[in-house]
Write a protein that holds these residues in place. Structure first.
Motif, PDB file in Angstrom:
ATOM      1  N   ILE A   1      19.956   7.978  -2.945  1.00 13.54           N
ATOM      2  CA  ILE A   1      20.152   6.429  -2.952  1.00 13.54           C
ATOM      3  C   ILE A   1      18.928   5.624  -3.675  1.00 13.54           C
ATOM      4  O   ILE A   1      19.360   4.674  -4.075  1.00 13.54           O
ATOM      5  CB  ILE A   1      20.091   6.092  -1.279  1.00 13.54           C
ATOM      6  CG1 ILE A   1      21.348   6.944  -0.698  1.00 13.54           C
ATOM      7  CG2 ILE A   1      20.095   4.431  -1.147  1.00 13.54           C
ATOM      8  CD1 ILE A   1      21.336   7.064   0.966  1.00 13.54           C
ATOM      9  N   GLN A   2      17.812   6.294  -3.863  1.00 11.41           N
ATOM     10  CA  GLN A   2      16.717   5.736  -4.413  1.00 11.41           C
ATOM     11  C   GLN A   2      16.566   4.269  -3.531  1.00 11.41           C
ATOM     12  O   GLN A   2      16.002   3.274  -4.460  1.00 11.41           O
ATOM     13  CB  GLN A   2      16.903   5.449  -5.759  1.00 11.41           C
ATOM     14  CG  GLN A   2      17.013   6.870  -6.547  1.00 11.41           C
ATOM     15  CD  GLN A   2      17.183   6.568  -8.060  1.00 11.41           C
ATOM     16  OE1 GLN A   2      16.795   5.655  -8.638  1.00 11.41           O
ATOM     17  NE2 GLN A   2      17.700   7.761  -8.745  1.00 11.41           N
ATOM     18  N   ALA A   3      16.419   4.441  -2.276  1.00 12.91           N
ATOM     19  CA  ALA A   3      15.841   3.110  -1.582  1.00 12.91           C
ATOM     20  C   ALA A   3      14.313   3.116  -1.964  1.00 12.91           C
ATOM     21  O   ALA A   3      13.674   4.253  -2.142  1.00 12.91           O
ATOM     22  CB  ALA A   3      16.116   3.521   0.183  1.00 12.91           C
ATOM     23  N   GLN A   4      13.886   1.879  -2.045  1.00 10.02           N
ATOM     24  CA  GLN A   4      12.466   1.521  -1.955  1.00 10.02           C
ATOM     25  C   GLN A   4      11.858   1.160  -1.097  1.00 10.02           C
ATOM     26  O   GLN A   4      10.436   1.097  -0.780  1.00 10.02           O
ATOM     27  CB  GLN A   4      12.501   0.442  -3.212  1.00 10.02           C
ATOM     28  CG  GLN A   4      13.172   0.919  -4.427  1.00 10.02           C
ATOM     29  CD  GLN A   4      12.891  -0.010  -5.883  1.00 10.02           C
ATOM     30  OE1 GLN A   4      12.103  -0.902  -5.871  1.00 10.02           O
ATOM     31  NE2 GLN A   4      13.886  -0.308  -6.487  1.00 10.02           N
ATOM     32  N   ILE A   5      12.489   0.675   0.054  1.00 12.45           N
ATOM     33  CA  ILE A   5      12.019  -0.034   1.153  1.00 12.45           C
ATOM     34  C   ILE A   5      13.017   0.160   2.358  1.00 12.45           C
ATOM     35  O   ILE A   5      14.424  -0.030   2.068  1.00 12.45           O
ATOM     36  CB  ILE A   5      11.457  -1.216   1.164  1.00 12.45           C
ATOM     37  CG1 ILE A   5      11.106  -1.955   2.582  1.00 12.45           C
ATOM     38  CG2 ILE A   5      12.562  -2.316   0.312  1.00 12.45           C
ATOM     39  CD1 ILE A   5      10.257  -3.212   2.450  1.00 12.45           C
ATOM     40  N   ILE A   6      12.634   0.526   3.625  1.00 18.44           N
ATOM     41  CA  ILE A   6      13.724   0.416   4.708  1.00 18.44           C
ATOM     42  C   ILE A   6      13.137  -0.249   5.829  1.00 18.44           C
ATOM     43  O   ILE A   6      11.923  -0.831   5.813  1.00 18.44           O
ATOM     44  CB  ILE A   6      13.889   1.964   5.078  1.00 18.44           C
ATOM     45  CG1 ILE A   6      12.635   2.594   5.674  1.00 18.44           C
ATOM     46  CG2 ILE A   6      14.758   2.899   3.939  1.00 18.44           C
ATOM     47  CD1 ILE A   6      13.214   4.071   6.463  1.00 18.44           C
ATOM     48  N   LEU A   7      14.139  -0.613   6.721  1.00 15.39           N
ATOM     49  CA  LEU A   7      13.758  -1.613   7.735  1.00 15.39           C
ATOM     50  C   LEU A   7      13.657  -0.846   9.060  1.00 15.39           C
ATOM     51  O   LEU A   7      14.450   0.256   9.125  1.00 15.39           O
ATOM     52  CB  LEU A   7      14.942  -2.524   7.858  1.00 15.39           C
ATOM     53  CG  LEU A   7      14.912  -3.804   8.452  1.00 15.39           C
ATOM     54  CD1 LEU A   7      14.783  -4.889   7.268  1.00 15.39           C
ATOM     55  CD2 LEU A   7      15.882  -3.897   9.580  1.00 15.39           C
TER      56      LEU A   7
ATOM     57  N   ASP B   1       0.951  -1.274  -0.009  1.00 18.73           N
ATOM     58  CA  ASP B   1      -0.045  -0.190  -0.098  1.00 18.73           C
ATOM     59  C   ASP B   1       0.813   1.320   0.225  1.00 18.73           C
ATOM     60  O   ASP B   1       0.276   2.381  -0.292  1.00 18.73           O
ATOM     61  CB  ASP B   1      -0.976   0.146   1.177  1.00 18.73           C
ATOM     62  CG  ASP B   1      -2.073  -0.916   1.061  1.00 18.73           C
ATOM     63  OD1 ASP B   1      -2.281  -1.474  -0.071  1.00 18.73           O
ATOM     64  OD2 ASP B   1      -2.907  -1.219   1.819  1.00 18.73           O
ATOM     65  N   HIS B   2       2.074   1.245   0.286  1.00 17.76           N
ATOM     66  CA  HIS B   2       3.129   2.333   0.306  1.00 17.76           C
ATOM     67  C   HIS B   2       3.956   2.506  -0.956  1.00 17.76           C
ATOM     68  O   HIS B   2       4.791   2.980  -1.023  1.00 17.76           O
ATOM     69  CB  HIS B   2       3.950   2.322   1.490  1.00 17.76           C
ATOM     70  CG  HIS B   2       3.043   3.111   2.568  1.00 17.76           C
ATOM     71  ND1 HIS B   2       2.767   2.096   3.445  1.00 17.76           N
ATOM     72  CD2 HIS B   2       2.939   4.135   2.998  1.00 17.76           C
ATOM     73  CE1 HIS B   2       2.186   2.872   4.595  1.00 17.76           C
ATOM     74  NE2 HIS B   2       2.179   4.054   4.144  1.00 17.76           N
ATOM     75  N   GLY B   3       3.692   1.577  -2.115  1.00 19.55           N
ATOM     76  CA  GLY B   3       4.199   1.302  -3.217  1.00 19.55           C
ATOM     77  C   GLY B   3       4.928   0.109  -3.720  1.00 19.55           C
ATOM     78  O   GLY B   3       4.988  -0.818  -2.893  1.00 19.55           O
ATOM     79  N   THR B   4       5.517   0.194  -5.037  1.00 21.07           N
ATOM     80  CA  THR B   4       5.898  -1.046  -5.537  1.00 21.07           C
ATOM     81  C   THR B   4       7.648  -0.885  -5.346  1.00 21.07           C
ATOM     82  O   THR B   4       8.078  -0.215  -5.693  1.00 21.07           O
ATOM     83  CB  THR B   4       5.603  -1.127  -6.953  1.00 21.07           C
ATOM     84  OG1 THR B   4       4.013  -1.243  -6.856  1.00 21.07           O
ATOM     85  CG2 THR B   4       6.140  -2.202  -7.620  1.00 21.07           C
ATOM     86  N   ILE B   5       8.030  -2.306  -4.900  1.00 21.86           N
ATOM     87  CA  ILE B   5       9.330  -2.558  -5.028  1.00 21.86           C
ATOM     88  C   ILE B   5       9.878  -3.420  -6.057  1.00 21.86           C
ATOM     89  O   ILE B   5       9.196  -4.440  -6.416  1.00 21.86           O
ATOM     90  CB  ILE B   5       9.666  -3.320  -3.487  1.00 21.86           C
ATOM     91  CG1 ILE B   5       9.152  -2.377  -2.280  1.00 21.86           C
ATOM     92  CG2 ILE B   5      11.045  -3.744  -3.462  1.00 21.86           C
ATOM     93  CD1 ILE B   5       8.723  -3.246  -1.052  1.00 21.86           C
TER      94      ILE B   5
END
Ligand code: GUN
Length: 376
Positions: free
Chosen positions: A52-58, A22-26
């Protein structure tokens, strides 16, 4: 969440896919920068997104629960609301941190009792509690509560621990499925394969985890000190069992070479503190190899840190300047090195993706593994 496998490599088990939340596509394979306490250390959100164009973080359940705490996070609208990151977030369950960071701890069937590394206060993590906490933190992908066994680990302990992790998983699933997200978007729960370095246990665990039919699956208990070959052997055994139509996440791995080898074994998602932690110690990962920027040899090297990455920090700043900042203990050194290392990791998985799509991944991977492992 929806995972769409797009293309499988012919010569290896590597694959390309997309993972929609729901927060976007990886785009997979992907590397997830570690933002333990709600921040990827020394990096602004804008840099994370645009440079950096990070798509998802932890994020980490253990740290966020202890500080700032759930009240603050809930008032903020979850971690997304609190730190302003509007792309996907994954939280680890604390199943690793509680063993590596907490003070005195006691494990039993109910869960883990531990003392905070911040103020010594006493807390209990149970499978149910950790689901509730991750509901409140509000990550898109949340992790099951597990025990990450150390290395070496005796067979008997590894088996008992794995069996408990499996029972804990069923408790996690029950609680997760009986509750809802708090902020209007959906969350998904990934179970974690354990079994230390024992083939029969890994096989049993992978079959158990696969049987639970969740939307994605993780591999834990690796990169804890075992030889790399052993890690690859366990990873391959497990990826052969975990379903191909679900994303596979290898937790806490690793070096650039480890990541390339494990992409070849069918892993889609990675996280590791290495690019950020090592950046703060002056170790840079580049497309030509590994640099210790403190070394004398860089003092008058005015070439860019790594122009082939194509991002601002890696192109704009020279090695000599970054060396100067590092030996002078300037805080900008940590920022530049962290942005560079993360950009490199994201570039590397992006390149892997392109080579899988182009059909020449195996050849590219072997040559790249040699390059990125060279000490310059
Ligand atoms: N991070 C790295 N390894 C592990 C693991 O085995 N379990 C969890 N929960 N997190 C990890």
């Amino acid at each position: 969440m929806k995972f769409t496998p797009i293309q499988k490599d012919i010569q290896t088990k590597a694959r390309v896919g997309t993972l929609t939340t729901d927060h976007g596509t990886i785009q997979t394979p992907i590397f997830m920068p570690v933002g333990t306490a709600g921040t990827v250390k020394a990096v602004h959100q804008r840099e994370l997104k645009e440079d950096i164009q990070a798509q998802i973080i932890l994020g980490n359940t253990y740290h966020l629960y202890l500080r700032p705490g759930l009240d603050i996070l809930e008032k903020a609208g979850g971690l997304h609301g609190f730190n302003g990151w509007d792309r996907p977030i994954l939280t680890d369950s604390g199943g690793y941190q509680v063993f590596s960071l907490a003070g005195t701890r006691k494990i039993n069937e109910e869960g883990v009792t531990f003392k905070s590394h911040i103020d010594g206060s006493k807390h209990i993590f149970s499978p149910e509690g950790v689901m509730d906490i991750q509901r409140t933190i509000g990550a898109d992908i949340i992790m099951a509560f597990d025990e990450c066994t150390p290395y070496p680990c005796e067979y008997g302990y590894a088996r008992k621990s794995m069996e408990m992790t499996h029972r804990w998983l069923d408790r996690c699933i029950q609680r997760f499925d009986a509750t809802e997200g708090k902020y209007g978007y959906s969350q998904t729960l990934f179970p974690i394969v354990q079994g230390s370095v024992y083939k029969d246990l890994r096989k049993q665990s992978a079959e158990f985890i696969a049987s639970r039919g969740r939307e994605g699956n993780a591999i834990g208990g690796l990169s804890v000190g075992e030889p790399a070959e052993m890690m690859y052997e366990m990873t391959e055994l497990v990826t052969d069992i975990l379903p191909a139509d679900k994303p596979r996440y290898l937790m806490g791995v690793g070096t650039p070479a480890n990541i390339l080898e494990c992409i070849a074994l069918g892993v889609d998602m990675f996280d590791c503190v290495m690019p950020t932690r090592n950046a703060r110690n002056g170790m840079l990962f580049t497309s030509e190899g590994i640099i210790n920027i403190r070394n004398e040899k860089w003092k008058d090297d005015f070439s860019s840190i790594d122009p082939s990455i194509g991002n601002y920090a890696s192109t704009f700043y020279s090695k000599a300047y970054l060396r100067h900042l590092t030996v002078s203990k300037e805080i900008l050194a940590a920022q530049i090195a962290s942005i560079h290392n993360l950009s490199f990791y994201l570039w590397l998985v992006g390149q892997a993706r392109e080579h899988i799509l182009a059909g020449d991944f195996a050849v590219w991977k072997d040559q790249m593994v040699k390059k990125v492992s060279t000490r310059l």
